[in-house]
Design an enzyme around this catalytic site. Structure first.
Site, PDB file in Angstrom:
ATOM      1  N   SER A  79      58.256  25.462  54.919  1.00 17.09           N
ATOM      2  CA  SER A  79      59.464  24.773  55.357  1.00 17.09           C
ATOM      3  C   SER A  79      60.695  25.513  54.844  1.00 17.09           C
ATOM      4  O   SER A  79      60.665  26.114  53.760  1.00 17.09           O
ATOM      5  CB  SER A  79      59.490  23.339  54.829  1.00 17.09           C
ATOM      6  OG  SER A  79      60.741  22.723  55.086  1.00 17.09           O
ATOM      7  N   TYR A  94      59.588  18.015  47.271  1.00 14.53           N
ATOM      8  CA  TYR A  94      59.143  18.557  48.555  1.00 14.53           C
ATOM      9  C   TYR A  94      59.543  20.027  48.676  1.00 14.53           C
ATOM     10  O   TYR A  94      58.724  20.885  49.040  1.00 14.53           O
ATOM     11  CB  TYR A  94      59.739  17.761  49.712  1.00 14.53           C
ATOM     12  CG  TYR A  94      59.374  18.307  51.067  1.00 14.53           C
ATOM     13  CD1 TYR A  94      58.094  18.144  51.582  1.00 14.53           C
ATOM     14  CD2 TYR A  94      60.309  19.010  51.834  1.00 14.53           C
ATOM     15  CE1 TYR A  94      57.748  18.653  52.824  1.00 14.53           C
ATOM     16  CE2 TYR A  94      59.983  19.516  53.068  1.00 14.53           C
ATOM     17  CZ  TYR A  94      58.697  19.339  53.569  1.00 14.53           C
ATOM     18  OH  TYR A  94      58.357  19.861  54.800  1.00 14.53           O
TER      19      TYR A  94
END
Length: 248
Positions: A143, A156
């Site tokens: 990501s 995250y």
């Protein structure tokens, strides 16, 4: 386009994973669909089969070595050696670090980092055997959050930074064996379930942001993966970012 690939996609029950599986199967690949939700996997496998493709539902938990080992044995028995592994399973919690329960941060690391390690380790022997005779790929879906400072996404983002670093190092180790390794970093993507755990207020903000950008459809991510794995065997695309044109 190579239509004889044998692939495993994690996180295949929805979103990016389901889109990649559907696209690869449409191109002629045999696809093993790995996720925890048996009902969703069986539904997708049935849809792929009805469309003329070949799919196998593989219910498993990427955080459990025993579950992944059973999955590897099932896939090996049905399809033989994989020549494509797509690690896509992921979990996202968005909340200030101090406000998040420790259990949430542990589960994020377990799925996003330990899961990638566990699945890759289990299927690497098959990838190595395949690389001796045919094009073989390992694609890890990371990501852009792993490169950016996003308040509320500390764990995250850290997990995805770990995935990207792991992927780069795996490429250095596996390239001499003929295994191509790709770190794929999506930005804002639509039609995924990563935001299902958001608070109503945060979800409203994300929905508005997606309308403004707009977000990249999951089908575009699947198209990119299909492009990557269909390059000539001597060509590797090691690091790719896909994001909305207006996202900065």
């Amino acid at each position: 386009m190579n239509t004889s690939r044998t692939a495993l996609i994690t996180g295949a029950a929805s979103g990016i994973g389901a889109a990649i599986a559907t696209r690869l199967a449409a191109d002629g690949a045999s696809v093993a669909l790995l996720a925890r939700r048996r009902d969703r996997l069986e539904k997708l496998a049935a849809e792929i089969t009805e469309a003329g493709g070949t799919a196998l539902a593989v219910p498993a938990d990427v955080t459990s070595p025993d579950s992944v080992a059973e999955a590897a044995a099932l896939v090996q028995d049905r399809f033989g050696d994989l020549d494509l592994l797509v690690n896509n399973a992921g979990l996202m919690r968005v909340v200030p670090f101090a406000d998040g329960p420790l259990a949430d941060w542990r589960s994020t690391i377990d799925v996003n980092v330990t899961g990638v390690i566990t699945v890759t380790h289990a299927f690497l022997p098959a990838l190595r055997r395949s690389a001796a005779t045919r094009t073989t790929d390992l694609v890890n879906v990371s990501s852009l959050a792993g490169e950016r400072i996003n308040p509320g996404m500390a764990v995250y983002g850290a997990s995805k930074a770990a995935v990207s670093h792991l992927t780069r190092t795996l490429r250095a180790e596996l390239a001499p064996e003929g295994i191509r390794v790709t770190d794929l970093e999506p930005g804002m993507i639509g039609d995924t379930e990563l935001a299902d755990t958001f608070s109503p207020e945060l979800q409203s903000m994300v929905d508005e942001l997606r309308r403004t950008l707009p977000a990249v459809p999951v089908g575009e991510v699947a198209d990119l993966v299909a492009y990557v794995i269909n390059r000539p065997r001597h060509v590797n695309l090691p690091h790719l970012i896909i994001q909305p044109s207006k996202e900065v």
